[in-house]
Design a protein around this motif. Structure first.
Motif, short mmCIF file in Angstrom:
data_model
loop_
_atom_site.label_atom_id
_atom_site.label_comp_id
_atom_site.label_asym_id
_atom_site.label_seq_id
_atom_site.Cartn_x
_atom_site.Cartn_y
_atom_site.Cartn_z
N VAL A 69 28.39 -12.76 3.86
CA VAL A 69 27.56 -12.48 5.15
C VAL A 69 26.44 -13.66 5.29
O VAL A 69 26.18 -14.08 6.43
CB VAL A 69 27.03 -11.22 4.99
N GLY A 70 25.80 -13.98 4.44
CA GLY A 70 24.71 -15.15 4.41
C GLY A 70 25.63 -16.36 4.85
O GLY A 70 24.92 -17.44 5.85
N LEU A 71 26.76 -16.73 4.58
CA LEU A 71 27.55 -18.01 4.88
C LEU A 71 27.53 -17.80 6.21
O LEU A 71 27.50 -18.68 6.92
CB LEU A 71 28.50 -18.08 3.84
N ALA A 72 28.11 -16.44 6.80
CA ALA A 72 28.15 -16.47 7.98
C ALA A 72 27.22 -16.77 9.02
O ALA A 72 27.14 -17.56 10.18
CB ALA A 72 28.95 -15.07 8.48
N LEU A 86 34.23 -13.58 10.14
CA LEU A 86 33.97 -12.59 8.88
C LEU A 86 35.31 -11.93 8.62
O LEU A 86 35.79 -11.33 9.41
CB LEU A 86 32.98 -11.91 8.88
N SER A 87 35.84 -11.69 7.38
CA SER A 87 37.01 -10.92 7.27
C SER A 87 36.96 -10.19 6.14
O SER A 87 36.24 -11.05 5.23
CB SER A 87 38.30 -11.82 7.52
N ASP A 88 37.56 -9.30 5.72
CA ASP A 88 37.48 -8.69 4.37
C ASP A 88 38.53 -7.45 4.54
O ASP A 88 38.98 -7.16 5.61
CB ASP A 88 36.21 -8.21 4.12
N ILE A 89 38.72 -6.78 3.66
CA ILE A 89 39.40 -5.49 3.44
C ILE A 89 38.80 -4.23 3.40
O ILE A 89 39.14 -3.29 3.48
CB ILE A 89 40.44 -5.47 2.11
N ARG A 90 37.28 -4.37 3.42
CA ARG A 90 36.37 -3.19 3.55
C ARG A 90 35.63 -2.96 4.90
O ARG A 90 35.95 -3.95 5.71
CB ARG A 90 35.19 -3.47 2.57
N VAL A 96 26.53 -6.03 10.17
CA VAL A 96 27.27 -7.01 10.28
C VAL A 96 28.41 -7.01 11.51
O VAL A 96 28.55 -7.90 12.08
CB VAL A 96 28.31 -7.01 8.62
N PHE A 97 28.98 -5.74 11.51
CA PHE A 97 29.91 -5.58 12.72
C PHE A 97 29.38 -6.01 14.02
O PHE A 97 29.84 -6.46 15.07
CB PHE A 97 30.27 -4.14 12.72
N TYR A 98 27.88 -5.83 14.27
CA TYR A 98 27.53 -5.96 15.50
C TYR A 98 26.73 -7.53 15.58
O TYR A 98 26.25 -7.75 16.73
CB TYR A 98 26.51 -4.99 16.01
#
Ligand SMILES: NC(=O)C1=CN([C@@H]2O[C@H](COP(=O)(O)OP(=O)(O)OC[C@H]3O[C@@H](n4cnc5c(N)ncnc54)[C@H](O)[C@@H]3O)[C@@H](O)[C@H]2O)C=CC1
Ligand SMILES: CC(=O)[C@H](N)C(=O)O
Length: 373
Positions: A69-72, A86-90, A96-98
């Motif tokens: 998240v910090g990198l993004a 950003l991508s993940d399986i969670r 983060v989403f907004y």
């Protein structure tokens, strides 16, 4: 026969052309973009090169962990919000989403990964998905799948679509037979965790794909990373984050490593800065593709002393976790990062006292700075 002759003539011309950037001593297939995995012809080589766009189009895998998240946030500041996915399986939390594009991506699903890269015209990939050292030992089959099979998918996609690929390695890529104080870039690497083994594998595979297929692979070996607003994902260095939360919450901390266990550590801002710097550095500045980076090295006891300058009444006990202690005892105590400093100008900003002060500034509205003068 005439096809072979033509190909050979084309290759010779390519190698002699100043724009090729290939040295004749290096396997020449990199110049013609040979794909490491068989894919249908319509799916290959549709990548948009970096020069065709204003900014790189970035994908971060495993982006909901401690670092993603910090990198993004950093990359979005530099390249624009919509250029960084950003991508993940969670499931992402609201903030983060907004705050920018998020997409589901399981790195074990090769087709889905390829679809994401193609549909979003990705040019840079930061591969953060992994199981860290302690959780890896608790589930070796899963760690092997995510850290090794997942990496193979990433390497193939990156090579096929001419991506610039960043894969982090770790101090955990070294083992008890490596020199530990300091640990240079090039030395014996015989780690004794599945995490370490998978990271050495990633370093070697990335470098192999670089020489064999021309993949623009870039890799930094991170120390233990300390951050205030994101939680660590199950590593051996996690204690150095937990101490801040416990000190603020209840003034007590139970450490799972021995008090004198010295490990290289780094504040997250330095880690992310190094990551962006190495991705932006001209390839010509590299004398290698995998670099150690370092900022500081301390033991739990030394960290406790520094934390006590802010919370003097902190009570610390030691309850050693045998698995984590064995891992830590096999890892570097100090990291030699002179090659990164020389080649592409790496420089850290945070030492131990700045790190602790910054952590309390962010976390500790109720922390009390001791009168130490
Ligand atoms: N945090 C640290 O101290 C250090 C981290 N690193 C490396 O940096 C990278 C990022 O680290 P952290 O953010 O701390 O890790 P983390 O453990 O906090 O996050 C890893 C993420 O990978 C995701 N993931 C797991 N399986 C996946 C799958 N099949 N497909 C897609 N995503 C999956 C998880 O959901 C998680 O969000 C890792 O590769 C790690 O090895 C290296 C050295 C130190
Ligand atoms: C140093 C790392 O790679 C990670 N934080 C871990 O402890 O596993």
């Amino acid at each position: 026969m005439s096809i072979v002759k033509n190909l050979s003539r084309t290759l010779t011309q390519l190698l002699q052309s100043p724009g090729c950037g290939c040295q004749t001593s290096i396997v020449p297939v990199r110049c013609i973009g040979v794909s490491p995995r068989q894919v249908t012809s319509d799916a290959s080589f549709h990548s948009v090169s970096f020069s065709e766009t204003d900014h790189p189009r970035v994908l971060i895998t495993g982006g909901l962990g401690q670092l993603g998240v910090g990198l993004a946030k950093l990359l979005r500041k530099r390249f624009g919000k919509n250029n960084v996915i950003l991508s993940d399986i969670r499931k992402p939390p609201d903030d983060v989403f907004y705050n920018g594009p998020f997409i589901y991506s399981d790195i074990l699903d090769y087709k889905n990964l390829r679809e994401i890269v193609v549909n979003n015209r990705i040019t840079w990939l930061f591969h953060y998905s992994a199981l860290l050292s302690a959780v890896g030992e608790a589930n070796v089959p899963l760690a092997r799948a995510v850290n090794i099979t997942g990496l193979h998918n990433i390497l193939d996609i990156a090579a096929e679509h001419s991506l610039r690929l960043f894969v982090p390695s770790t101090i955990g890529a070294f083992g008890p037979t490596s020199p530990r104080n300091p640990t240079p870039d090039l030395c014996i690497q015989r780690p004794r965790t599945i995490y370490g083994v998978s990271k050495v594998h990633a370093e070697l595979m990335g470098e192999y794909y670089h020489y064999r297929y021309g993949l623009d692979f870039r890799c930094l070996r991170y120390p233990g990373i300390i951050s205030a607003d994101s939680q660590p994902g199950g590593g051996t260095t996690d204690y150095a984050v937990q101490i801040f939360h416990d000190a603020i919450k209840n003034g007590k901390f139970q450490c799972n490593l021995k008090s004198d266990t010295r490990l290289p550590m780094m504040y997250i801002d330095d880690c992310l800065k190094a990551t962006l710097d190495v991705m932006e550095a001209p390839a010509a500045s590299f004398s290698m593709r995998t670099y150690n980076i370092s900022a500081m090295s301390f033991s739990p006891e030394e960290l406790v002393q520094e934390v006590k300058k802010h919370i003097p009444e902190l009570q610390v006990t030691y309850n050693v976790d045998a698995v984590r202690q064995a891992i830590a005892d096999s890892w570097p105590m100090n990291f030699d990062d002179s090659n990164a400093r020389r080649d592409w100008g790496w420089k850290h900003d945070f030492d131990l006292s700045e790190l602790v002060t910054t952590m309390f500034n962010i976390l500790g509205s109720d922390s009390r700075v001791a009168q130490i003068n």
